[in-house]
Scaffold this active site. Structure first.
Site, PDB file in Angstrom:
ATOM      1  N   ASP A  98       0.845  -1.184   0.000  1.00 52.21           N
ATOM      2  CA  ASP A  98       0.000   0.000   0.000  1.00 52.21           C
ATOM      3  C   ASP A  98       0.888   1.245   0.000  1.00 52.21           C
ATOM      4  O   ASP A  98       2.063   1.201   0.368  1.00 52.21           O
ATOM      5  CB  ASP A  98      -0.954   0.003   1.189  1.00 52.21           C
ATOM      6  CG  ASP A  98      -0.240   0.114   2.531  1.00 52.21           C
ATOM      7  OD1 ASP A  98       0.737  -0.638   2.746  1.00 52.21           O
ATOM      8  OD2 ASP A  98      -0.634   0.950   3.370  1.00 52.21           O
ATOM      9  N   GLU A 160       0.284  -0.789   5.773  1.00 54.53           N
ATOM     10  CA  GLU A 160       1.332  -0.175   6.587  1.00 54.53           C
ATOM     11  C   GLU A 160       1.135   1.331   6.704  1.00 54.53           C
ATOM     12  O   GLU A 160       1.473   1.927   7.721  1.00 54.53           O
ATOM     13  CB  GLU A 160       2.702  -0.480   5.974  1.00 54.53           C
ATOM     14  CG  GLU A 160       3.873  -0.225   6.914  1.00 54.53           C
ATOM     15  CD  GLU A 160       4.323   1.223   6.946  1.00 54.53           C
ATOM     16  OE1 GLU A 160       4.982   1.616   7.926  1.00 54.53           O
ATOM     17  OE2 GLU A 160       4.036   1.973   5.986  1.00 54.53           O
TER      18      GLU A 160
END
Length: 442
Positions: A98, A160
């Site tokens: 991400d 994250e």
């Protein structure tokens, strides 16, 4: 011919990596094209597509069993495993797929989701943080043709950059994380071609402070001078967070012991984009200010915009405050200290409400073990010069969770990012392709 891990020589690794790099760059470009922003409110489809693409890359490069692991309440992680040869240790390798939000109107010179290669750097959101980490892991496995001399577990997280749910997976499936060393491919160097290992990360705590002084807006000419303005009161509260030199003035916060690493001031000013003539804030060694002490930032304010400004006293104003905390500090305690300070700083008996947004711990990496020592030696060999040990102001909350789950495991924190040019989380993010190649070699 220097033998590495009893399997390949350094020269063979160097040759194999250089042959792989054109394909690595093309695959990294393909991953950049997925706008995998996992923040609430952003489309889910590209995030899930990026998870699929990550599985495909890992399978292509040498982990045939790479697959999704569903994370309750969040986006899937990608996991794969190569069992250890008899008597050999196991290494867990981590990155995340991400990325931070990005749009060209923010100041990007090019479309953030369309990779551009220029003067040895590859530009695009996620090029450094942390899609380069995925290719770093994948390419290192391809070098050994899927048969590395140690056991390998690969974990690629999908959240994250936002509220992560992966800690629940660690608690539910500790067998997935059992290992002897953990390599975090989500860090990097201060400058290109200058290798570094990260040994500490600051934690983070954030809250919102809301100030109310009136039950409705009133005419500033008729009432100004006696009735308190909420925005002015908020400004006075925020001004107490730092002293005149810019040091954090919140009493009771922890500072860790000074480190050995230093950050060259001129390089830091250039990397941060500090304008000519503007002073840096704080006192003491720059490395300590960035890596072992707390810092406080106001990251947003709710108040009338210039466009909607009127001649009124403002009844309510609010600010969101983010605080980086010392690596070994208790995140919950530090947040309570900050919140108490904000309440106590209220002028004129203004009504102040402070509410928690969240907090996550920092991390101090154990050093000196055989895994860390081997990593330092490998990095020095790949880059051809000594390795700097440094801290970082960023946080990776999962590290503390992994340390608690696998307390005997060593940690290695490195990556292809460089503080002088990668501009992670900012506009025109990029990765130096030479540093990516050298880190794959390491």
């Amino acid at each position: 011919m220097r033998t590495i891990a009893g399997e390949l020589t350094f020269e063979e690794i160097l040759s194999k990596t250089r042959a792989l790099m054109p394909g690595v760059v093309q695959d990294l470009k393909s991953l950049i094209r997925y706008p995998s922003v996992a923040f609430p409110g952003y489309p889910k489809k590209p995030v899930l597509a990026m998870a699929d693409a990550t599985v495909a890359v890992l399978r292509e490069y040498g982990i045939p069993d790479a697959h999704h692991i569903e994370i309750p309440g969040g986006y899937p992680a990608v996991y794969g495993e190569i069992p250890a040869p008899p008597g050999k240790p196991t290494v867990l390798m981590y990155a995340h797929y991400d990325v931070q939000p990005a749009q060209k109107e923010d100041g990007w010179e090019t479309d953030p989701w369309e990779p551009v290669e220029k003067i040895g750097r590859l530009y695009g959101r996620g090029s450094a943080d942390d899609k380069s980490g995925i290719l770093l892991i994948a390419a290192s496995l391809r070098i050994f043709e899927g048969k590395p001399p140690v056991g390998v577990k690969v974990l690629i997280e999908g959240e994250e950059e936002t509220t992560s749910h992966i800690e629940e997976l660690v608690a539910a499936r500790p067998d997935l994380f059992s290992c002897d060393a953990i390599i975090i491919a989500d860090n990097g160097n201060l400058s290109v071609d200058e290798p570094a290992l990260t040994t500490t990360l600051r934690g983070e705590a954030s809250c919102i402070v809301e100030v109310s002084t009136l039950d409705h807006a009133v005419h500033s000419g008729m009432f100004g001078g006696a009735a308190p303005d909420a925005l002015v009161a908020l400004i006075r509260i925020l001004a107490t967070l730092h002293d005149a030199r810019g040091n954090v003035a919140v009493q009771g916060l922890r500072s860790d012991a000074p480190g050995d690493g230093e950050y060259p001031v001129n390089r830091y000013r250039e990397s941060a984009g500090v304008l000519d003539g503007v002073d840096l804030i704080g006192t003491g060694p720059l490395g300590d200010r960035l890596w072992s002490r707390p810092s406080v930032t106001v990251i947003g304010i709710d108040a009338p915009s210039l466009k909607t400004a009127a001649n009124i006293l403002i009844p309510r104003a609010a600010a969101k405050i983010s605080m980086r905390i010392a690596p070994d500090a208790d995140a919950g305690h530090e947040l309570l200290v900050l919140m108490d300070h904000l309440r106590a700083a209220a002028p004129w008996n203004a009504h102040v409400e402070v509410r928690e947004v969240g907090h996550s711990p920092g991390f101090s990496c154990p050093t000196g073990g055989p895994g860390y020592t081997a990593a330092k030696s490998a990095l020095a060999t790949a880059f051809g010069q000594p390795v700097l040990e440094k801290g970082t102001g960023g946080s990776i909350p999962l590290l503390r969770t992994l340390h608690d789950a696998v307390p005997h495991a060593e940690f290695v924190l490195w990556g292809a990012e460089d503080a002088s040019g990668s501009r992670i989380h900012g506009t025109n993010e990029s990765v130096d392709l030479g540093d990516l190649e050298r880190t794959i070699i390491a």
